[in-house]
Design a protein around this motif. Structure first.
Motif, PDB file in Angstrom:
ATOM      1  N   LEU A   1       0.857  -1.178   0.000  1.00  0.00           N
ATOM      2  CA  LEU A   1       0.000   0.000   0.000  1.00  0.00           C
ATOM      3  C   LEU A   1       0.893   1.227   0.000  1.00  0.00           C
ATOM      4  N   PHE A   2       0.648   2.132  -0.950  1.00  0.00           N
ATOM      5  CA  PHE A   2       1.451   3.343  -1.068  1.00  0.00           C
ATOM      6  C   PHE A   2       0.538   4.544  -0.851  1.00  0.00           C
TER       7      PHE A   2
ATOM      8  N   ARG B   1       5.235   3.734   2.209  1.00  0.00           N
ATOM      9  CA  ARG B   1       4.840   2.474   1.567  1.00  0.00           C
ATOM     10  C   ARG B   1       4.820   1.381   2.625  1.00  0.00           C
ATOM     11  N   PHE B   2       3.739   0.619   2.653  1.00  0.00           N
ATOM     12  CA  PHE B   2       3.578  -0.471   3.607  1.00  0.00           C
ATOM     13  C   PHE B   2       3.566  -1.792   2.839  1.00  0.00           C
TER      14      PHE B   2
ATOM     15  N   SER C   1      -4.629  -5.022  -8.391  1.00  0.00           N
ATOM     16  CA  SER C   1      -3.486  -4.114  -8.442  1.00  0.00           C
ATOM     17  C   SER C   1      -3.884  -2.810  -9.127  1.00  0.00           C
ATOM     18  N   GLY C   2      -3.599  -1.689  -8.444  1.00  0.00           N
ATOM     19  CA  GLY C   2      -3.947  -0.377  -8.976  1.00  0.00           C
ATOM     20  C   GLY C   2      -5.176   0.234  -8.342  1.00  0.00           C
ATOM     21  N   ASP C   3      -5.901  -0.521  -7.493  1.00  0.00           N
ATOM     22  CA  ASP C   3      -7.089   0.023  -6.824  1.00  0.00           C
ATOM     23  C   ASP C   3      -6.701   1.154  -5.876  1.00  0.00           C
ATOM     24  N   ARG C   4      -7.579   2.190  -5.804  1.00  0.00           N
ATOM     25  CA  ARG C   4      -7.375   3.334  -4.910  1.00  0.00           C
ATOM     26  C   ARG C   4      -8.276   3.169  -3.691  1.00  0.00           C
TER      27      ARG C   4
ATOM     28  N   PHE D   1      -3.161   0.334  -3.918  1.00  0.00           N
ATOM     29  CA  PHE D   1      -2.825  -1.070  -3.690  1.00  0.00           C
ATOM     30  C   PHE D   1      -2.141  -1.618  -4.948  1.00  0.00           C
ATOM     31  N   THR D   2      -0.976  -2.212  -4.788  1.00  0.00           N
ATOM     32  CA  THR D   2      -0.246  -2.776  -5.932  1.00  0.00           C
ATOM     33  C   THR D   2       0.259  -4.166  -5.589  1.00  0.00           C
TER      34      THR D   2
END
Length: 401
Positions: A4-5, A15-16, A79-82, A92-93
């Motif tokens: 998670l960024f 970034r976690f 991947s790529g969800d906000r 989320f990546t």
């Protein structure tokens, strides 16, 4: 690994990394993803691992949890969800295989940084790599022996094509390898002229101890077939092969068996490799023993392709070197032209003073102008001598250090 960024909010830039099966998100100090956002609940949401991704679950937060602008209670992340929690926006990546295998993540450490010392237990010189193909002790099946031999030939072919930029030397080495592996009497490599599209012999080889006429005559029938069909051919009995005009073109030349393969590169055929067994026409009595097999043809095709790629690379390298030389010559000519122009301007200036002095019958301008002309004559003479000296081949002089 998923992460998670934070791209918006008090923790922007953090970034976690998500490694646990269950990840907690909130303001509480015990949260895996702790956010210093007063609009985020102490226990705001949880993420549960679901195969290669995570499922986001809202824990009854005061301000709710949003994914891509929609409020959710449970959502499988991609991947790529906000993710919106309070005033914080997180991306989320999930790392792709390419991202997990970044060359930037390779570190070279010193001996003192290693937890335990390693020791070299065996070393092998690069030229000893061919020992991989040596036959093991004990019995070996004929098929395995042929396969090992094929690998050995391709290994040495790869070495030959990677160790030289001289096409003639490369082709001679390839022909040597072919004769070490195949019981051929004669062999020739011909290169295709890109302008005339005619084949020109580049390398010829005869098996030592075989009595063969001085001149080698190759059937046009076979060459045309290989060039037109772009495939290798093996003829083991020319008289029974309906592809050839055997009576007029092949058998009359004394050819009993022949292999001819195209040298197929990236952009087209650069030549052909040809080998055959030879029997003088008057001595052709009865069936001959076959020397060539289908696996010979397959390997010859592979060798032809490898050689063609090397020839294309060598030609490209030669063209690059030639282009660099022409560029250097152009720069040299431009520099020389500039110097010569300055010298000519000096001579013109001196000549003008001489003409003016003679016209006015005053010797001072004449002497001054002649001095300018002489100096510029010396300059152009020195320039020419330097060019001649630079162009001469000189042996290096060894001096004591």
């Amino acid at each position: 690994m998923a992460s998670l960024f934070v791209i918006q909010g008090p923790d922007q830039g953090k970034r976690f990394q998500l490694a646990a099966e269950t990840v907690t998100l909130g303001r509480d100090k015990s949260s895996t993803v702790q956010l210093a956002d007063h609009e985020v609940s102490r226990r705001h949401a949880e993420l549960h691992r679901h195969e290669s991704s995570y499922e986001l679950v809202d824990l009854g937060s005061s301000n709710g949890t949003f994914v891509n602008g929609r409020r959710i209670t449970r959502h499988l992340l991609a991947s790529g969800d906000r993710i919106q929690a309070g005033r914080s926006l997180l991306i989320f990546t999930v790392a792709t295989p390419e991202e997990r295998e970044r060359p930037e993540d390779v570190d070279i450490v010193g001996r003192e940084e290693l937890a335990s010392e390693s020791r070299i237990v065996r070393s092998l010189a690069s030229e000893e790599g061919s020992r991989l193909f040596h036959a093991p002790s004990g019995d070996e099946s004929p098929w395995l022996a042929r396969a090992r031999s094929n690998l050995d030939v391709m290994y040495h072919t790869a070495l030959a094509t990677s160790h030289t930029l001289d096409i003639s030397q490369l082709l001679r080495r390839i022909m040597e390898l072919v004769f070490e592996w195949v019981e051929a009497d004669r062999g020739c490599i011909m290169l295709l002229d890109p302008d005339t599209e005619e084949l020109t012999p580049a390398v010829r080889r005869n098996r030592p101890g075989v009595q063969i006429d001085q001149r080698m005559v190759i059937s046009r029938t076979i060459l045309d077939y290989v060039l037109q069909k772009r495939e290798g051919v093996l003829t083991s009995d020319a008289s029974e092969d309906d592809r050839w005009d055997a009576a007029g073109s092949i058998m009359t030349l004394g050819i009993r068996e022949a292999i001819c393969v195209p040298m197929q590169g990236r952009y087209g055929i650069v030549g052909v490799i040809y080998i055959d067994t030879y029997t003088p026409p008057g001595d052709q009595v009865g069936p001959a023993r076959h020397h060539f097999r289908e696996d010979h043809l397959k390997l010859m095709v592979a060798i032809g392709h490898q050689a063609a790629l090397a020839i294309e690379d060598t030609r490209y390298y030669s063209a690059m070197v030639q282009a660099e030389r022409l560029a250097a010559i152009g720069q040299t000519i431009a520099s020389l032209s500039h110097h010569i122009k300055n010298i000519l301007q000096g001579i013109q200036g001196g000549s003008f003073l001489i003409e003016e002095g003679l016209r006015q019958r005053e010797w001072e301008p004449v002497e001054k102008g002649w001095g300018i002309v002489e100096r510029n004559q010396d300059r152009i003479s020195n320039l020419v001598m330097d060019m001649l000296s630079f162009s001469k081949d000189r042996k290096p002089e060894i001096a004591p250090a």
